[in-house]
Write a protein that holds these residues in place. Structure first.
Motif, short mmCIF file in Angstrom:
data_model
loop_
_atom_site.label_atom_id
_atom_site.label_comp_id
_atom_site.label_asym_id
_atom_site.label_seq_id
_atom_site.Cartn_x
_atom_site.Cartn_y
_atom_site.Cartn_z
N LEU B 22 0.83 -1.22 0.00
CA LEU B 22 0.00 0.00 0.00
C LEU B 22 0.86 1.27 0.00
N THR B 25 1.05 2.90 -3.22
CA THR B 25 -0.22 3.17 -3.89
C THR B 25 -0.85 4.44 -3.32
N TYR B 27 -4.28 5.21 -1.80
CA TYR B 27 -5.37 4.38 -1.30
C TYR B 27 -6.22 5.20 -0.34
N SER B 32 -10.31 1.09 -4.73
CA SER B 32 -9.15 0.20 -4.80
C SER B 32 -7.85 0.99 -4.82
N PRO B 33 -6.78 0.42 -4.23
CA PRO B 33 -5.49 1.11 -4.26
C PRO B 33 -5.03 1.31 -5.70
N HIS B 34 -4.34 2.46 -5.93
CA HIS B 34 -3.89 2.78 -7.28
C HIS B 34 -2.39 3.00 -7.22
N GLY B 262 -2.46 5.20 1.68
CA GLY B 262 -1.24 4.84 0.98
C GLY B 262 -0.05 5.58 1.56
#
Lengths: 439, 297
Positions: B22, B25, B27, B32-34, B262
């Motif tokens: 995470l 990302t 988040y 959803s995490p990116h 994130g």
């Protein structure tokens, strides 16, 4: 050495790792509003919760077959956790309109646009400010459900003793009256404070003061707090704090009662004039009906006389978490609580919050207490504003407040440089949040 | 599969791997995490202006409060080891605060140290002294938290006491025959013998100092008050003037208040690395002053 490494790694692991779970997927929107049992979460607790339950009973009477279980005392942390766990309620109410910037773009709260189009609900039924804080970048995932507006409360008895018959309309009047109304005991300690300007005390946050100086937050998509309006607002606040003595106010505040208790400093006559939300009217009626007080719009900067009558507005938002399995039924309840003039009037009468549609403001069912009327006019004023909704929630306001507390205590002295720094920091936060968005 | 593997995987392995993932990302907890690569770390090290003050607060606590805790716990345990009468009562009295839940203990201290109505300033006032603003002053907030930490050293004190009582008597007797006085015996016998326990207390103290959260969160929220009815959550984290904004408080603020999980995960990974690094340094350098007894004495 290897053993030492292993032991240290295990120790570090055991004590520092924090768990973070994954997200959940959204379910499809239904189209059938047949019988169903639905759940609503609200932050209200008794006695406000009782009023809400009565209004929900009216809804159930109008929609036989839909049964609503209302659960009070919730907050946004619980709503977020429940959405992630897939067991969120069908309808959620939040006191934090700042979080619209998180609920809408993420899809955590369902887009209400299609439902509104289908049922012919036009967003123009809401005044401008509540319209703003319930949508983000074109997605409306919430309806306003009751608003909070801010104004001046003043203790009529204390004002009369000091020779005042009317409340202040300008900041210089407020300042002069605040000084005259202040009383100290023989040792110099503050006994009665005319107006308490201490940062973050009760409702003293920049968002609530800003409209009286015509101060705004953003210029396009950039933070713009280094403006003459904010500088004037903060200079005034600092000069009044300095007049009282910063430490004297800290000691006064530490001895004053909690904001949401019967020992609230305004309710007990320790503060003569006070910035507060409309809900205080109901609190005073319940806790100190003997208090002789009145309300007025908050005074405005001397060079902004045309702003008198306006103020800050925010409020509760209501929406449908994406995990709801009864979205159509949930929408009926959201629509009822957010747009039905009678429902809003009944809620307003019981809770003493401002109803949020233009119709409900004129509803004959509305029976406001005399002191409450001020807030209805503030709400309807064309210059009344709210804070912008951003992806970073309340981070911009809190970053601003962090600097303000240092400036007002005297530990930071460069106002312009400090405000420029705050803008830079907020822009970096916005950029960081923007950069992370999925394409 | 042995149970420890299951426990380790569920409670440490999975969270660690997830947090590490995470941290790369964006988040927001809700979608959803990116994947953003090193962006969170770049922001952490180059842009976020709140990190350094938070690190400084945490370092202050580790440099001042942790050594004081160790000295205080050690001092009490040495005194208790010499007590002749009422030993049980004193041990109980000094240990009891460790049983108080941190939130309750903090609330108690905020009440005791209330600058206007608290008993401490009231007593000081009767003596003609104007007491400090304690939790309401940026200069006094961390010392107030240190007092709270010192009050609750019961656990460390008990471990020290066991170690002090475990020092072999014949070592003292030999030292006495050689003419060593009380302080010489303490310096040349007691401290070297219990040095592994001191090392343990220092390592645990530093790691707990890095994670210092609950007391700071509660003290700031209660002393700071907040415009909380409409804004819901407390906006007083770090009150007053960010003096109690410790690194974990900032991490919490980012992850759970600003929907920036994130980034909070990247902060957590840095915390892990620092905890690992500091622990490693302490353990490695400890050989110079930690004395391990030969086995089979």
């Amino acid at each position: 050495m290897t053993r030492v490494l292993m032991v240290t790694l295990l120790l570090a692991l055991a004590f520092t790792v924090t768990a973070c779970g994954g997200g959940s997927k959204s379910s499809a929107t239904g189209t059938n509003a047949g019988p169903a049992n639905i759940t609503m979460w609200t932050p209200f607790v008794d006695p406000e919760l009782k009023t809400l339950k009565l209004v929900v009973q009216d809804f159930e009477a109008k929609h036989p077959g839909i049964h609503v279980k209302v659960i009070g005392g919730t907050n946004d942390d619980k709503i977020v956790a429940a959405i992630r766990g897939g067991n969120a309620p069908d309808v959620a109410q939040s006191f934090s309109s700042d979080n619209t910037g998180a609920f809408c773009p993420s899809g955590a709260w369902a887009d209400l646009g299609p439902y509104m189009d289908r049922d012919g609900v036009n967003e123009s039924i809401f005044p401008e400010a509540p319209r703003q804080y319930t949508e983000f970048e074109g997605t409306r995932c919430a309806l306003p459900m009751l608003a909070d507006t801010y104004g001046l409360y003043y203790n009529k008895k204390l004002l009369a003793q000091a020779g005042y018959k009317t409340p202040p309309k300008t900041i210089s009047q407020l300042t002069a009256m605040a000084k005259k109304l202040t009383q100290r005991d023989s040792s110099g300690k503050l006994k009665v404070v005319g107006f308490n300007p201490f940062p973050s005390w009760y409702e003293n946050v920049p968002a609530h003061f800003g409209p009286s100086w015509g101060a705004t937050w953003m210029d396009g998509d950039k933070s713009a707090l280094n403006t003459p309006a904010w500088q004037d607002q903060l200079k005034w606040q600092k000069s009044l704090i300095d007049w009282y003595g910063y430490d004297n106010l800290v000691r006064f505040n530490a001895g004053a009662g909690d904001e949401f208790s019967e020992s609230n400093a305004f309710e007990t006559g320790k503060v003569a004039m006070h910035m507060d939300g409309e809900w205080r009217v109901a609190f005073i009626k319940r806790e100190h009906p003997e208090l002789d007080y009145a309300t007025a719009p908050f005074p405005v900067a001397d060079d902004k006389a045309d702003l008198y009558g306006a103020g800050y507005v925010t409020g509760s938002i209501i929406g449908i978490p994406k995990t709801s399995k009864h979205k159509d039924q949930a929408w009926l309840l959201v629509k009822y609580l957010g747009t039905n003039a009678n429902a809003l009037a009944k809620l307003s009468n019981g809770i003493q919050n401002v109803p949020t549609t233009t119709d409900s403001l004129k509803s004959p069912a509305l029976a406001p207490l005399p002191q409450f009327r001020t807030f209805l006019t503030v709400f309807g004023d064309a210059n009344t504003t709210t804070t912008p909704i951003t992806r970073i929630g309340a981070a911009n306001q809190e970053t601003f407040q962090s600097f303000i507390s240092k400036y007002l205590s005297g530990s930071k002295t460069d106002l312009e440089g400090g405000l420029a720094g705050v803008d830079k920091q907020i822009d970096a936060q916005l950029k960081q949040a923007e950069a992370g968005q999925a394409p | 599969m042995s149970p420890w593997i299951v426990g380790f995987t569920v409670f440490f392995g999975y969270p660690l791997v997830t947090t590490a993932y995470l941290s790369f990302t964006h988040y927001d907890l809700l979608s959803s995490p990116h994947w953003v690569g090193l962006a969170n770390y770049r922001y952490l090290f180059t842009t976020d202006q709140t990190v350094w003050p938070a690190v400084r607060n945490t370092l202050w606590f580790i440099a001042i409060a942790v050594p004081l805790q160790v000295f205080f716990a050690l001092g009490i345990s040495i005194m208790l080891s010499r007590a002749r009468r009422g030993v049980g009562v004193f041990r109980t009295i000094f240990y009891l605060p460790a049983l108080a839940p941190p939130v309750a203990a903090t609330l108690g201290f905020v009440y005791l140290l209330n600058p206007a109505t608290g008993p401490v300033n009231t007593i000081l006032g009767k003596l003609g002294i104007e007491g400090p603003l304690w939790f309401d002053s940026p200069q006094w907030a961390k010392p107030s938290l240190t007092l709270l930490a010192l009050w609750g050293i019961g656990n460390t004190m008990i471990i020290f006491l066991a170690a002090v009582l475990d020092v072999p008597r014949h070592l003292y007797e030999s030292a006495e025959l050689d003419g060593a006085g009380y302080f010489s015996r303490l310096w040349y016998v007691t401290l070297p013998t219990i040095s592994p326990v001191i090392l343990f207390a220092v390592v645990i103290g530093v790691i707990e100092g890095l994670q210092y959260f609950t007391q700071a969160y509660v003290a700031a929220s209660v002393a700071g008050g907040s415009a909380s009815y409409s804004a819901e959550s407390a906006n007083s984290l770090g009150y007053p003037e960010d003096s109690t904004l410790f690194y974990p408080v900032l991490l919490y603020q980012q992850g759970f208040r600003y929907f920036n999980m994130g980034y909070a995960s990247a902060m957590a990974m840095l915390l892990l690395a620092v905890a690992f690094g500091l622990t490693f340094l302490i353990v490695r350098n400890s050989r110079r002053f930690v004395h391990y007894q030969a086995p089979g004495r």
